[in-house]
Design a protein around this motif. Structure first.
Motif, PDB file in Angstrom:
ATOM      1  N   THR A  14       9.931  -4.613   5.718  1.00  0.00           N
ATOM      2  CA  THR A  14       8.681  -4.384   5.263  1.00  0.00           C
ATOM      3  C   THR A  14       8.384  -3.645   4.363  1.00  0.00           C
ATOM      4  O   THR A  14       7.350  -2.894   3.229  1.00  0.00           O
ATOM      5  CB  THR A  14       7.229  -4.443   6.931  1.00  0.00           C
ATOM      6  OG1 THR A  14       7.264  -6.055   7.368  1.00  0.00           O
ATOM      7  CG2 THR A  14       6.134  -3.752   5.682  1.00  0.00           C
ATOM      8  N   HIS A  15       8.993  -2.391   4.832  1.00  0.00           N
ATOM      9  CA  HIS A  15       8.397  -0.504   3.831  1.00  0.00           C
ATOM     10  C   HIS A  15       9.751  -0.707   3.272  1.00  0.00           C
ATOM     11  O   HIS A  15       9.275  -0.040   2.355  1.00  0.00           O
ATOM     12  CB  HIS A  15       9.159   0.916   5.150  1.00  0.00           C
ATOM     13  CG  HIS A  15       8.552   0.969   6.596  1.00  0.00           C
ATOM     14  ND1 HIS A  15       7.118   1.522   5.654  1.00  0.00           N
ATOM     15  CD2 HIS A  15       8.318   0.600   7.177  1.00  0.00           C
ATOM     16  CE1 HIS A  15       6.531   2.117   7.471  1.00  0.00           C
ATOM     17  NE2 HIS A  15       7.499   1.515   8.119  1.00  0.00           N
ATOM     18  N   ASP A  73       7.940  -2.780   0.066  1.00  0.00           N
ATOM     19  CA  ASP A  73       6.911  -2.025  -0.355  1.00  0.00           C
ATOM     20  C   ASP A  73       7.288  -0.502  -0.907  1.00  0.00           C
ATOM     21  O   ASP A  73       6.854  -0.443  -2.503  1.00  0.00           O
ATOM     22  CB  ASP A  73       6.157  -1.269   1.034  1.00  0.00           C
ATOM     23  CG  ASP A  73       5.314  -1.613   1.620  1.00  0.00           C
ATOM     24  OD1 ASP A  73       5.254  -3.011   2.060  1.00  0.00           O
ATOM     25  OD2 ASP A  73       4.784  -1.603   2.926  1.00  0.00           O
ATOM     26  N   GLU A  74       8.562   0.416  -0.856  1.00  0.00           N
ATOM     27  CA  GLU A  74       9.537   0.953  -1.710  1.00  0.00           C
ATOM     28  C   GLU A  74       9.644   0.549  -3.064  1.00  0.00           C
ATOM     29  O   GLU A  74       9.622   1.132  -4.084  1.00  0.00           O
ATOM     30  CB  GLU A  74      10.252   1.567  -0.606  1.00  0.00           C
ATOM     31  CG  GLU A  74       9.534   3.049  -0.295  1.00  0.00           C
ATOM     32  CD  GLU A  74       8.844   3.549  -0.426  1.00  0.00           C
ATOM     33  OE1 GLU A  74       9.223   4.235  -1.387  1.00  0.00           O
ATOM     34  OE2 GLU A  74       7.893   3.562   0.319  1.00  0.00           O
ATOM     35  N   ARG A  87       6.497  -0.328  -5.531  1.00  0.00           N
ATOM     36  CA  ARG A  87       6.004   1.576  -5.571  1.00  0.00           C
ATOM     37  C   ARG A  87       6.677   1.589  -6.513  1.00  0.00           C
ATOM     38  O   ARG A  87       5.788   2.040  -7.821  1.00  0.00           O
ATOM     39  CB  ARG A  87       6.342   1.810  -4.181  1.00  0.00           C
ATOM     40  CG  ARG A  87       5.008   3.677  -4.384  1.00  0.00           C
ATOM     41  CD  ARG A  87       5.063   4.581  -2.811  1.00  0.00           C
ATOM     42  NE  ARG A  87       5.386   3.750  -1.336  1.00  0.00           N
ATOM     43  CZ  ARG A  87       4.717   3.078  -0.986  1.00  0.00           C
ATOM     44  NH1 ARG A  87       3.065   3.084  -1.350  1.00  0.00           N
ATOM     45  NH2 ARG A  87       5.027   2.214   0.397  1.00  0.00           N
ATOM     46  N   ARG A 127       7.138 -12.093  -0.201  1.00  0.00           N
ATOM     47  CA  ARG A 127       6.471 -11.976  -1.544  1.00  0.00           C
ATOM     48  C   ARG A 127       6.870 -12.490  -2.462  1.00  0.00           C
ATOM     49  O   ARG A 127       5.982 -11.844  -3.818  1.00  0.00           O
ATOM     50  CB  ARG A 127       6.943 -10.428  -1.687  1.00  0.00           C
ATOM     51  CG  ARG A 127       7.322  -9.019  -0.363  1.00  0.00           C
ATOM     52  CD  ARG A 127       6.475  -8.121  -0.327  1.00  0.00           C
ATOM     53  NE  ARG A 127       6.104  -7.882   0.929  1.00  0.00           N
ATOM     54  CZ  ARG A 127       6.378  -6.053   1.197  1.00  0.00           C
ATOM     55  NH1 ARG A 127       5.858  -5.448   0.140  1.00  0.00           N
ATOM     56  NH2 ARG A 127       6.318  -5.434   2.186  1.00  0.00           N
ATOM     57  N   LYS A 152       1.985  -3.784  -6.855  1.00  0.00           N
ATOM     58  CA  LYS A 152       1.259  -2.222  -6.669  1.00  0.00           C
ATOM     59  C   LYS A 152       0.029  -2.412  -5.399  1.00  0.00           C
ATOM     60  O   LYS A 152      -0.587  -1.729  -4.712  1.00  0.00           O
ATOM     61  CB  LYS A 152       2.444  -1.129  -7.122  1.00  0.00           C
ATOM     62  CG  LYS A 152       1.876  -0.613  -6.820  1.00  0.00           C
ATOM     63  CD  LYS A 152       3.024   0.905  -7.653  1.00  0.00           C
ATOM     64  CE  LYS A 152       2.792   2.395  -7.298  1.00  0.00           C
ATOM     65  NZ  LYS A 152       3.078   3.325  -8.393  1.00  0.00           N
ATOM     66  N   LEU A 169      -1.034  -2.839  -2.557  1.00  0.00           N
ATOM     67  CA  LEU A 169      -0.488  -1.325  -1.212  1.00  0.00           C
ATOM     68  C   LEU A 169      -1.000  -0.097  -1.343  1.00  0.00           C
ATOM     69  O   LEU A 169      -0.765   0.192  -0.547  1.00  0.00           O
ATOM     70  CB  LEU A 169       1.213  -0.734  -2.072  1.00  0.00           C
ATOM     71  CG  LEU A 169       1.886  -2.235  -1.873  1.00  0.00           C
ATOM     72  CD1 LEU A 169       3.326  -1.185  -2.452  1.00  0.00           C
ATOM     73  CD2 LEU A 169       2.397  -3.072  -0.137  1.00  0.00           C
ATOM     74  N   GLN A 170      -2.243   0.479  -2.165  1.00  0.00           N
ATOM     75  CA  GLN A 170      -2.959   1.150  -1.962  1.00  0.00           C
ATOM     76  C   GLN A 170      -4.238   1.456  -1.453  1.00  0.00           C
ATOM     77  O   GLN A 170      -4.454   0.265  -1.226  1.00  0.00           O
ATOM     78  CB  GLN A 170      -3.319   1.814  -3.753  1.00  0.00           C
ATOM     79  CG  GLN A 170      -1.399   2.113  -4.657  1.00  0.00           C
ATOM     80  CD  GLN A 170      -1.196   2.215  -6.122  1.00  0.00           C
ATOM     81  OE1 GLN A 170      -2.157   1.727  -6.547  1.00  0.00           O
ATOM     82  NE2 GLN A 170      -0.251   3.372  -6.381  1.00  0.00           N
TER      83      GLN A 170
END
Length: 435
Positions: free
Chosen positions: A117-118, A121-122, A125, A152, A431, A434-435
């Motif tokens: 997951t991380h 996300d990166e 991002r 995703r 993106k 995510l924010q």
């Protein structure tokens, strides 16, 4: 769903030969991009695209920002997110002290899923829409990696690492297990969603000849799959590898002897190649993947990108972050370091070349340019929106920036994830979620 994006469009047609090589790219100062069901169906001047768009279409205005194909990262390690920024003298010490103990944790599905997951996300991002990753030796890690890619809807390449020696017990498989589990990963994930499975022997040091034979068998059975491994990163590594395979002419010859040298073979680092090795790579169509932040961080050496590209027998080249030996998830930061390495070698890497490598160049190196890496009609709408005035310092510099190439160089030199306004995956903005 149909969407119209408006902004400044930039996409490459081939490798730029100079800063003045305007024929190498397509640029629209006020462009329109029509996206339907995740595909690019029209591109050109905004007024023309708007005229052919359906009435009442959803329209997103990204002016004055740049819209480019999403970045592609050709080599990184999914299990090394918590290894990044680990202090060590060199590659082999870093592997034994930090990397191998961390990768042992990926036997646990819950840990692999959390890091996946991380990881994604990166990627989002930092504007990376396709990556080529090593999982750990555990099938659980590959399952977590590909499941999250499917969730995703990202076009990702990855593989379960094969290694049966010179690592902790918790990180070893056997020739049979490496073969069987890789076959199972292929069966479970290859071609599902947008997933590509790569055959992944970590490197010759951590595979016995028997495991290399098993890898060769996989390569024969699945000739369309990518193969990824490491090559000639560090002088001590090269010496040790050649001791383990004394019958080989050199490091590259080890892989050639097992049928692993071909047009879909991706070799991380490949810094210290002899002329014979570079010729062999060129003749096979294999790809040398440059990992600049990692090479500098671990003190591995200076990759001769320009020299390899201009040889009479040129070597195909990709670029990558190599997390976690690499020190940034950002392809912008990566190419900033690539520029500096060429400077140290007395060479010049112009910004047009950098953006070509991050987009179309890496797509060509992956043999996927028909799908990703450009803004061409009929390709997948994996896109990024970049803001060259994303920080106060960048905005100040932008006041005196007079050309597209100056703007690209500013983004490369000072930009990072803050410069990525939006990342689109198959036409979907990711993106901002995510924010």
């Amino acid at each position: 769903m149909t969407t119209l994006l408006r902004g400044r469009l930039l996409s490459f047609k081939r490798l730029p030969q100079s800063l003045d090589d305007t024929g190498s790219y397509a640029y629209e100062s006020d462009g329109g991009l029509l996206i339907e069901n995740g595909m690019i169906v029209a591109t050109g001047p905004y007024a023309d695209i708007k005229a052919q768009a359906p009435e009442g279409i959803a329209e997103i205005d990204h002016r004055p920002h740049l819209i480019l194909p999403g970045f592609i990262d050709m080599h990184l390690h999914f299990p090394q997110m918590q290894v990044i920024a680990s202090y060590a003298a060199n590659l082999l010490e870093w592997l034994n002290t930090y990397t191998f103990p961390e990768e042992c944790r990926f036997v646990e599905s819950a840990h692999a899923e959390r890091i996946a997951t991380h990881f994604y996300d990166e990627m989002i991002r930092h504007g990376t829409t396709t990556a080529v990753a090593y999982c750990s030796v555990h099938k659980t890690s590959a399952d977590a990696y590909f499941a999250e890619a499917m969730r995703r809807n990202m076009r990702m390449v990855g593989g379960k690492v094969m290694m049966d020696r010179h690592a902790p017990q918790g990180l070893l498989d056997t020739p049979e297990m490496g073969y069987d589990e890789t076959r199972q990963v292929i069966s479970d994930w290859h071609g599902k969603g947008r997933n590509h499975v790569a055959i992944t022997p970590r490197f010759a040091i951590t595979s016995t000849p028997a495991q290399m034979e098993a890898t060769a068998a996989l390569a024969r059975e699945f000739p369309d799959l990518h193969i990824q491994t490491h090559l000639s990163e560090n002088h001590d590594e090269i010496a040790f590898t050649c001791e383990l395979y004394p019958e080989a002419i050199d490091y590259t010859d080890i892989y050639a002897r097992y049928g692993l040298l071909g047009p879909k073979s991706l070799f991380g680092h490949a810094i210290h190649l002899s002329e014979r090795e570079a010729d062999a790579m060129s003749e096979a169509g294999a790809v040398a993947v440059h990992c600049p932040t990692s090479n500098l961080f671990l003190g591995s050496g200076l990759f001769p990108l320009k020299a390899l590209a201009r040889r009479q027998k040129p070597v195909r080249i990709g670029v990558a972050t190599d997390i976690g030996g690499g020190s940034s998830y950002s392809m912008l930061r990566t190419m900033d370091e690539a520029y500096k390495i060429q400077q140290l070698l007395g060479e010049r890497l112009n910004p047009l070349e950098s953006y070509y490598y991050m987009t179309r160049g890496n797509a060509e190196a992956l043999s996927l340019v028909d799908k990703i890496g450009t803004l061409d009609i009929g390709t997948e709408a994996d896109l990024i929106v970049l803001n060259a005035a994303a920080t106060p310092a960048m905005a100040l510099k932008m006041e005196v920036t007079k050309s597209l190439t100056e703007e690209l160089f500013l983004l490369q030199t000072m930009g990072d994830d803050r410069a990525v306004v939006e990342t689109y995956v198959a036409g979907k903005p990711m993106k901002s979620i995510l924010q």
